[in-house]
Design a protein around this motif. Structure first.
Motif, mmCIF file in Angstrom:
data_model
loop_
_atom_site.group_PDB
_atom_site.id
_atom_site.type_symbol
_atom_site.label_atom_id
_atom_site.label_comp_id
_atom_site.label_asym_id
_atom_site.label_seq_id
_atom_site.Cartn_x
_atom_site.Cartn_y
_atom_site.Cartn_z
ATOM 1 N N TRP A 135 10.547 -1.219 -12.122
ATOM 2 C CA TRP A 135 9.421 -2.082 -12.493
ATOM 3 C C TRP A 135 8.088 -1.521 -12.022
ATOM 4 O O TRP A 135 7.047 -2.165 -12.184
ATOM 5 C CB TRP A 135 9.615 -3.480 -11.912
ATOM 6 N N LEU A 136 8.099 -0.322 -11.427
ATOM 7 C CA LEU A 136 6.885 0.257 -10.854
ATOM 8 C C LEU A 136 6.517 1.588 -11.481
ATOM 9 O O LEU A 136 5.720 2.351 -10.936
ATOM 10 C CB LEU A 136 7.078 0.437 -9.337
ATOM 11 N N THR A 137 7.067 1.865 -12.650
ATOM 12 C CA THR A 137 6.749 3.113 -13.334
ATOM 13 C C THR A 137 5.500 2.952 -14.181
ATOM 14 O O THR A 137 5.083 1.842 -14.507
ATOM 15 C CB THR A 137 7.911 3.551 -14.242
ATOM 16 N N LYS A 138 4.917 4.081 -14.557
ATOM 17 C CA LYS A 138 3.744 4.071 -15.436
ATOM 18 C C LYS A 138 4.118 4.271 -16.899
ATOM 19 O O LYS A 138 3.250 4.314 -17.757
ATOM 20 C CB LYS A 138 2.772 5.180 -15.017
ATOM 21 N N GLN A 139 5.403 4.414 -17.173
ATOM 22 C CA GLN A 139 5.835 4.676 -18.540
ATOM 23 C C GLN A 139 5.407 3.537 -19.461
ATOM 24 O O GLN A 139 5.659 2.367 -19.188
ATOM 25 C CB GLN A 139 7.353 4.821 -18.601
ATOM 26 N N VAL A 140 4.773 3.893 -20.582
ATOM 27 C CA VAL A 140 4.248 2.866 -21.486
ATOM 28 C C VAL A 140 5.339 2.222 -22.324
ATOM 29 O O VAL A 140 5.131 1.161 -22.911
ATOM 30 C CB VAL A 140 3.180 3.467 -22.418
ATOM 31 N N HIS A 141 6.509 2.846 -22.391
ATOM 32 C CA HIS A 141 7.550 2.315 -23.269
ATOM 33 C C HIS A 141 8.487 1.347 -22.565
ATOM 34 O O HIS A 141 9.465 0.902 -23.143
ATOM 35 C CB HIS A 141 8.371 3.468 -23.870
ATOM 36 N N ARG A 142 8.176 0.992 -21.318
ATOM 37 C CA ARG A 142 9.015 0.038 -20.619
ATOM 38 C C ARG A 142 8.117 -0.938 -19.857
ATOM 39 O O ARG A 142 7.018 -0.588 -19.432
ATOM 40 C CB ARG A 142 9.984 0.735 -19.665
ATOM 41 N N PRO A 143 8.574 -2.193 -19.688
ATOM 42 C CA PRO A 143 7.754 -3.144 -18.931
ATOM 43 C C PRO A 143 7.583 -2.687 -17.488
ATOM 44 O O PRO A 143 8.514 -2.171 -16.876
ATOM 45 C CB PRO A 143 8.544 -4.448 -19.026
ATOM 46 N N LEU A 197 0.817 -1.208 0.000
ATOM 47 C CA LEU A 197 0.000 0.000 0.000
ATOM 48 C C LEU A 197 0.853 1.262 0.000
ATOM 49 O O LEU A 197 0.456 2.286 -0.570
ATOM 50 C CB LEU A 197 -0.966 -0.018 1.173
ATOM 51 N N ALA A 198 2.024 1.211 0.605
ATOM 52 C CA ALA A 198 2.938 2.353 0.518
ATOM 53 C C ALA A 198 3.451 2.516 -0.912
ATOM 54 O O ALA A 198 3.560 3.637 -1.431
ATOM 55 C CB ALA A 198 4.109 2.181 1.486
ATOM 56 N N VAL A 199 3.766 1.386 -1.557
ATOM 57 C CA VAL A 199 4.186 1.443 -2.961
ATOM 58 C C VAL A 199 3.052 1.981 -3.823
ATOM 59 O O VAL A 199 3.258 2.776 -4.744
ATOM 60 C CB VAL A 199 4.638 0.059 -3.454
ATOM 61 N N LYS A 200 1.822 1.546 -3.538
ATOM 62 C CA LYS A 200 0.671 2.058 -4.291
ATOM 63 C C LYS A 200 0.609 3.575 -4.219
ATOM 64 O O LYS A 200 0.387 4.246 -5.234
ATOM 65 C CB LYS A 200 -0.619 1.453 -3.731
ATOM 66 N N SER A 201 0.792 4.129 -3.016
ATOM 67 C CA SER A 201 0.736 5.586 -2.875
ATOM 68 C C SER A 201 1.820 6.257 -3.701
ATOM 69 O O SER A 201 1.582 7.298 -4.339
ATOM 70 C CB SER A 201 0.869 5.980 -1.402
ATOM 71 N N ALA A 202 3.010 5.663 -3.735
ATOM 72 C CA ALA A 202 4.104 6.234 -4.519
ATOM 73 C C ALA A 202 3.787 6.199 -6.008
ATOM 74 O O ALA A 202 4.064 7.161 -6.739
ATOM 75 C CB ALA A 202 5.395 5.484 -4.230
ATOM 76 N N ILE A 203 3.204 5.100 -6.484
ATOM 77 C CA ILE A 203 2.832 5.004 -7.896
ATOM 78 C C ILE A 203 1.771 6.044 -8.235
ATOM 79 O O ILE A 203 1.848 6.729 -9.266
ATOM 80 C CB ILE A 203 2.324 3.589 -8.222
ATOM 81 N N GLU A 204 0.759 6.158 -7.372
ATOM 82 C CA GLU A 204 -0.305 7.134 -7.615
ATOM 83 C C GLU A 204 0.242 8.557 -7.668
ATOM 84 O O GLU A 204 -0.283 9.411 -8.401
ATOM 85 C CB GLU A 204 -1.370 7.008 -6.530
ATOM 86 N N LEU A 205 1.295 8.825 -6.903
ATOM 87 C CA LEU A 205 1.922 10.155 -6.904
ATOM 88 C C LEU A 205 2.915 10.334 -8.045
ATOM 89 O O LEU A 205 3.445 11.434 -8.239
ATOM 90 C CB LEU A 205 2.617 10.395 -5.563
ATOM 91 N N GLY A 206 3.214 9.249 -8.768
ATOM 92 C CA GLY A 206 4.134 9.339 -9.898
ATOM 93 C C GLY A 206 5.593 9.388 -9.513
ATOM 94 O O GLY A 206 6.450 9.755 -10.325
#
Length: 348
Positions: free
Chosen positions: A98-106, A26-35
């Motif tokens: 591995w936790l980025t939202k960038q579409v050009h990388r897995p 859930l901490a990782v989720k918050s970081a992803i949501e914040l970019g």
């Protein structure tokens, strides 16, 4: 006595870790949501807390809360930190990549966002009831099985599709890198449950000698785009599968119980040449990758209890029995650099 005290302290610490394990995801989720993973990945230099805060979509972010989240994720080796001129600066790690939202990388970010959402978490509270009563956790939690829920809830369906797409990209890269020789000698290949055809399209692009068939339910293939060398065919894998030199199935079998899997395998056997044909299954093998993905594989088996309609992850022995019952006399398990393995099955 000293050793006993230390052992008890370690046991207590492990119990605390298990009690608070939800904090990790859930901490990782918050970081992803914040970019934040994207921000640190794209920066040429480590960033200070004020620099991170300035990037957030808020005119007055709570930097104290942000600093506490970042401290925790540094402790978990999601990010790095270093003191530069009396200021803490944060950087990325291989994990945060591995936790980025960038579409050009897995990325596994869409999968993490799906699994940590309220809808996905609720069925986990019903696992004990599944033990006592049987039945499906997702249906107990939401009153409908997962596919029916997704059909009526557009946002959950979007999250689910994005999570599956991110996994498909990761698996495809691992497959083409770790199983490149497996497609040699095939003139045709049918991807059963291939969705809109991205996977078979990429396999054919990397192996242009193959004629590809993307096979899924009619309403699914109706929206499939064109891929060179691929034809789309609608149908039901329980009734018939198009003829080809080999059948490919990625993350299909684990969605179904043993009885249904045997039915699918028998249709696969009818679709391929008896002497030279094969089935290529991309799925997890419990106990097969203990050094790297062992914990994740066992956790995924619990995901199947929480979210699927009778699906499960299987050991090598369970795969062997399933394949034998489906008409496949021998099989190989080939490791690729992801949670899944390649299971080659041959009727002869």
């Amino acid at each position: 006595m000293g050793d006993e005290v230390q052992a008890q302290a370690q046991a207590q610490a492990e119990a605390w870790r298990l009690s608070l394990a939800f904090a990790d995801s859930l901490a990782v989720k918050s970081a992803i949501e914040l970019g934040i993973p994207d921000l640190l990945q794209e920066s040429d230099t480590p960033l200070s807390l004020p620099e991170i805060a300035m990037s957030l979509p808020s005119t007055s972010p709570d930097t104290t809360t942000l600093s506490r989240i970042m401290r925790f994720l540094v402790r978990k080796h999601v990010f790095t930190s270093q003191e530069i001129e009396d200021e803490t600066r944060y950087g990325p790690t291989r994990t945060s990549g591995w936790l980025t939202k960038q579409v050009h990388r897995p990325s596994l970010a869409p999968f993490l966002l799906l699994e940590t959402g309220v809808v996905s978490l609720k069925p986990w509270h019903y696992l004990s009831r599944c033990v006592l009563e049987g039945g499906e956790a997702f249906e107990k939690a939401h009153g409908v099985e997962i596919w029916g829920y997704g059909a009526k809830n557009r946002e959950y369906s979007r999250l689910f599709n994005e999570a599956m797409a991110c996994n498909a990209q990761i698996v495809l890269e691992a497959l083409l890198r770790g199983y490149e020789n497996g497609f040699e000698g095939l003139g045709s290949l049918v991807d059963v449950g291939g969705g809109t055809g991205m996977t078979i399209g990429e396999i054919v692009r990397a192996n242009p000698h193959i004629s590809g068939i993307n096979f899924d339910l009619p309403h699914v293939v109706a929206t499939a785009p064109h891929y060179p060398g691929v034809v789309h065919i609608g149908g039901d894998m329980f009734h018939a599968i198009p003829q080809a030199d080999a059948v490919f199935m990625k993350w299909i079998m684990h969605d179904w119980g043993d009885e249904d899997c045997v039915k699918i395998l028998k249709q696969c056997k009818r679709a391929i040449p008896e002497k030279t044909g094969k089935v290529i299954i991309v799925d997890a093998v419990v106990g097969g990758k203990e050094g790297v993905f062992g914990d994740a594989t066992l956790a995924f088996d619990l995901v199947m209890i929480a979210h699927s309609s009778g699906g499960k992850e299987r050991t090598a022995e369970e795969w062997g029995k399933l394949l034998k019952d489906g008409g496949f006399r021998r099989f190989n398990i080939i490791s690729i650099p992801t949670i899944q393995s390649v299971i080659e099955a041959f009727p002869e």
